[in-house]
Scaffold this motif. Structure first.
Motif, PDB file in Angstrom:
ATOM      1  N   TYR A   3     -10.317  17.980   7.444  1.00 28.56           N
ATOM      2  CA  TYR A   3     -10.764  16.676   7.953  1.00 28.56           C
ATOM      3  C   TYR A   3     -11.425  16.769   9.338  1.00 28.56           C
ATOM      4  N   GLY A   5      -4.646   8.935  11.522  1.00 32.92           N
ATOM      5  CA  GLY A   5      -5.057  10.238  10.980  1.00 32.92           C
ATOM      6  C   GLY A   5      -4.593  11.366  11.883  1.00 32.92           C
ATOM      7  N   ASP A  23       0.333   5.912  10.803  1.00 31.70           N
ATOM      8  CA  ASP A  23      -0.389   6.332   9.595  1.00 31.70           C
ATOM      9  C   ASP A  23       0.610   6.421   8.448  1.00 31.70           C
ATOM     10  N   GLY A  24       0.111   6.305   7.228  1.00 36.39           N
ATOM     11  CA  GLY A  24       0.987   6.359   6.064  1.00 36.39           C
ATOM     12  C   GLY A  24       1.239   7.759   5.540  1.00 36.39           C
ATOM     13  N   ASP A  25       0.482   8.732   6.018  1.00 39.91           N
ATOM     14  CA  ASP A  25       0.504  10.074   5.419  1.00 39.91           C
ATOM     15  C   ASP A  25       1.294  11.051   6.297  1.00 39.91           C
ATOM     16  N   ALA A  52       0.802  -1.216   0.000  1.00 40.24           N
ATOM     17  CA  ALA A  52       0.000   0.000   0.000  1.00 40.24           C
ATOM     18  C   ALA A  52       0.843   1.277   0.000  1.00 40.24           C
ATOM     19  N   ALA A  57      -6.968  11.220   4.080  1.00 40.92           N
ATOM     20  CA  ALA A  57      -8.100  11.216   5.015  1.00 40.92           C
ATOM     21  C   ALA A  57      -9.433  11.581   4.351  1.00 40.92           C
ATOM     22  N   GLY A  96      -3.858   3.668  11.359  1.00 42.25           N
ATOM     23  CA  GLY A  96      -4.437   4.685  10.472  1.00 42.25           C
ATOM     24  C   GLY A  96      -4.988   5.811  11.325  1.00 42.25           C
ATOM     25  N   GLY A 132       3.960   4.501   8.633  1.00 39.61           N
ATOM     26  CA  GLY A 132       4.095   3.130   8.171  1.00 39.61           C
ATOM     27  C   GLY A 132       2.825   2.690   7.476  1.00 39.61           C
ATOM     28  N   SER A 135     -10.087   3.337  13.119  1.00 40.36           N
ATOM     29  CA  SER A 135     -11.308   4.053  12.765  1.00 40.36           C
ATOM     30  C   SER A 135     -11.190   4.600  11.350  1.00 40.36           C
ATOM     31  N   LEU A 136     -12.104   4.199  10.500  1.00 41.84           N
ATOM     32  CA  LEU A 136     -12.225   4.735   9.140  1.00 41.84           C
ATOM     33  C   LEU A 136     -10.982   4.512   8.279  1.00 41.84           C
ATOM     34  N   LEU A 137     -10.220   3.466   8.609  1.00 39.91           N
ATOM     35  CA  LEU A 137      -9.076   3.089   7.759  1.00 39.91           C
ATOM     36  C   LEU A 137      -9.478   2.049   6.712  1.00 39.91           C
ATOM     37  N   HIS A 193     -10.433   2.534   3.135  1.00 41.71           N
ATOM     38  CA  HIS A 193      -9.425   3.124   2.245  1.00 41.71           C
ATOM     39  C   HIS A 193      -8.577   2.044   1.567  1.00 41.71           C
ATOM     40  N   LYS A 234     -16.564   7.679  18.365  1.00 39.33           N
ATOM     41  CA  LYS A 234     -15.213   7.423  18.897  1.00 39.33           C
ATOM     42  C   LYS A 234     -15.269   7.148  20.399  1.00 39.33           C
ATOM     43  N   SER A 292      -0.270  -0.152   6.942  1.00 29.41           N
ATOM     44  CA  SER A 292      -1.091  -1.044   7.763  1.00 29.41           C
ATOM     45  C   SER A 292      -0.879  -2.509   7.414  1.00 29.41           C
TER      46      SER A 292
HETATM   47  C1  LIG Z   1     -10.437   8.599   6.947  1.00 28.46           C
HETATM   48  S1  LIG Z   1      -8.889   8.712   7.712  1.00 28.46           S
HETATM   49  C2  LIG Z   1      -9.243   8.169   9.371  1.00 28.46           C
HETATM   50  C3  LIG Z   1      -8.320   8.808  10.367  1.00 28.46           C
HETATM   51  C4  LIG Z   1      -8.629   8.500  11.827  1.00 28.46           C
HETATM   52  N1  LIG Z   1      -8.446   7.108  12.133  1.00 28.46           N
HETATM   53  C5  LIG Z   1     -10.019   8.939  12.172  1.00 28.46           C
HETATM   54  O1  LIG Z   1     -10.872   8.110  12.482  1.00 28.46           O
HETATM   55  O2  LIG Z   1     -10.268  10.157  12.149  1.00 28.46           O
HETATM   56  C6  LIG Z   1      -7.973   7.327   7.062  1.00 28.46           C
HETATM   57  C7  LIG Z   1      -6.505   7.380   7.422  1.00 28.46           C
HETATM   58  O3  LIG Z   1      -5.893   6.169   6.995  1.00 28.46           O
HETATM   59  C8  LIG Z   1      -4.609   6.487   6.460  1.00 28.46           C
HETATM   60  N2  LIG Z   1      -4.226   5.389   5.571  1.00 28.46           N
HETATM   61  C9  LIG Z   1      -4.801   5.047   4.386  1.00 28.46           C
HETATM   62  N3  LIG Z   1      -4.214   3.929   3.905  1.00 28.46           N
HETATM   63  C10 LIG Z   1      -3.254   3.563   4.802  1.00 28.46           C
HETATM   64  C11 LIG Z   1      -2.335   2.480   4.886  1.00 28.46           C
HETATM   65  N4  LIG Z   1      -2.285   1.537   3.949  1.00 28.46           N
HETATM   66  N5  LIG Z   1      -1.520   2.408   5.962  1.00 28.46           N
HETATM   67  C12 LIG Z   1      -1.558   3.336   6.934  1.00 28.46           C
HETATM   68  N6  LIG Z   1      -2.410   4.398   6.915  1.00 28.46           N
HETATM   69  C13 LIG Z   1      -3.249   4.495   5.862  1.00 28.46           C
HETATM   70  C14 LIG Z   1      -4.794   7.823   5.781  1.00 28.46           C
HETATM   71  O4  LIG Z   1      -3.573   8.504   5.647  1.00 28.46           O
HETATM   72  C15 LIG Z   1      -5.757   8.526   6.752  1.00 28.46           C
HETATM   73  O5  LIG Z   1      -5.079   9.279   7.716  1.00 28.46           O
END
Ligand SMILES: C[S@@+](CC[C@H](N)C(=O)[O-])C[C@H]1O[C@@H](n2cnc3c(N)ncnc32)[C@H](O)[C@@H]1O
Length: 216
Positions: free
Chosen positions: A18, A53, A74-76, A2, A8, A51, A99, A117-119, A122, A32, A101
């Motif tokens: 966000y 965020g 998180d990756g970002d 990935a 986000a 993830g 890093g 949450s909400l990862l 994606h 949450k 996931s």
């Molecule tokens: C919608 S946001 C959710 C952020 C936080 N967990 C929340 O609930 O507010 C999704 C997050 O997943 C991260 N993300 C997406 N793909 C990922 C991956 N493969 N590994 C790590 N982080 C990842 C994005 O950078 C983003 O910050």
């Protein structure tokens, strides 16, 4: 793997919006807080927010149990900068790392809880499977995963509302969620005691909470 990730809010330039979007449109405080209560973090636990965020959930977990060690990944890099600023303003001790996931930089069995949450919406189906396998690996036997993510729509109104998220984040990664496949994917990854514990109506569709446990 990935390397390319969905930011986000689907696009990097939207990341600055966000936190307000989640706060005002997604019942963020409600879902949450419920996830934190469900995770039941105890003193001495090690907890990963996968993830993480902008670290809203990470900070809530740490405040709920200051004697736990809480880390976020998180990756970002941009979202991690925002998370670090919020953690500093909150005055809590949380380590962040960048890093992916589906190849976690942690040792086997080193966490008591993984919250996320909400990862998952994606990630492609394959990346979801690899990610859940990695979570299973880094949890100790008896350790638990607690998930908040888009779930199976309760009715046609919720199904229609979810189309906005599908256009923003893509149909390829969100279909498993809306078809209600996450519990089966958890079981396939080796988790036991898998349950959907709550369904919340939001303006973007049904948000579900799930839990699972690495068997002892
Ligand atoms: C919608 S946001 C959710 C952020 C936080 N967990 C929340 O609930 O507010 C999704 C997050 O997943 C991260 N993300 C997406 N793909 C990922 C991956 N493969 N590994 C790590 N982080 C990842 C994005 O950078 C983003 O910050």
């Amino acid at each position: 793997m990935a390397e390319r990730f969905i930011p986000a809010l689907g696009h990097a330039w939207l990341t600055r919006f966000y936190d307000p979007v989640l706060r005002w449109t997604m019942r963020e405080a409600t879902f949450k807080s419920r996830l934190v209560a469900q995770a039941d973090v105890r003193p001495g636990h090690r907890v990963l927010d996968l993830g993480c965020g902008t670290a809203t959930l990470t900070i809530l977990v740490k405040r709920s149990q200051p004697d736990a060690e809480v880390v976020g990944l998180d990756g970002d890099p941009e979202v991690l900068r925002r998370a670090a600023a919020k953690i500093a303003a909150a005055g809590v001790d949380i380590a962040l790392s960048r890093g992916w996931s589906d190849r976690l930089p942690h040792e086997d069995g080193c966490f008591d809880r993984v919250v996320t949450s909400l990862l998952l919406h994606h990630l492609s189906s394959e990346a979801k499977r690899r990610t859940l396998a990695e979570v299973h690996r880094v949890l100790r036997p008896g350790g638990q995963i607690h998930i908040a993510d888009w779930g199976q729509a309760q009715d046609v109104v919720m199904r229609g509302a979810f189309l906005a998220i599908q256009f923003l984040d893509g149909f390829a990664t969100t279909t498993d969620n809306v078809r209600g496949r996450l519990p089966a994917m958890l079981r396939d990854a080796g988790f036991a005691e898998v349950r959907e514990t709550a369904r919340l109506r939001t303006i973007f569709g049904t948000l579900s909470l799930y839990r699972g446990e690495r068997p002892r």
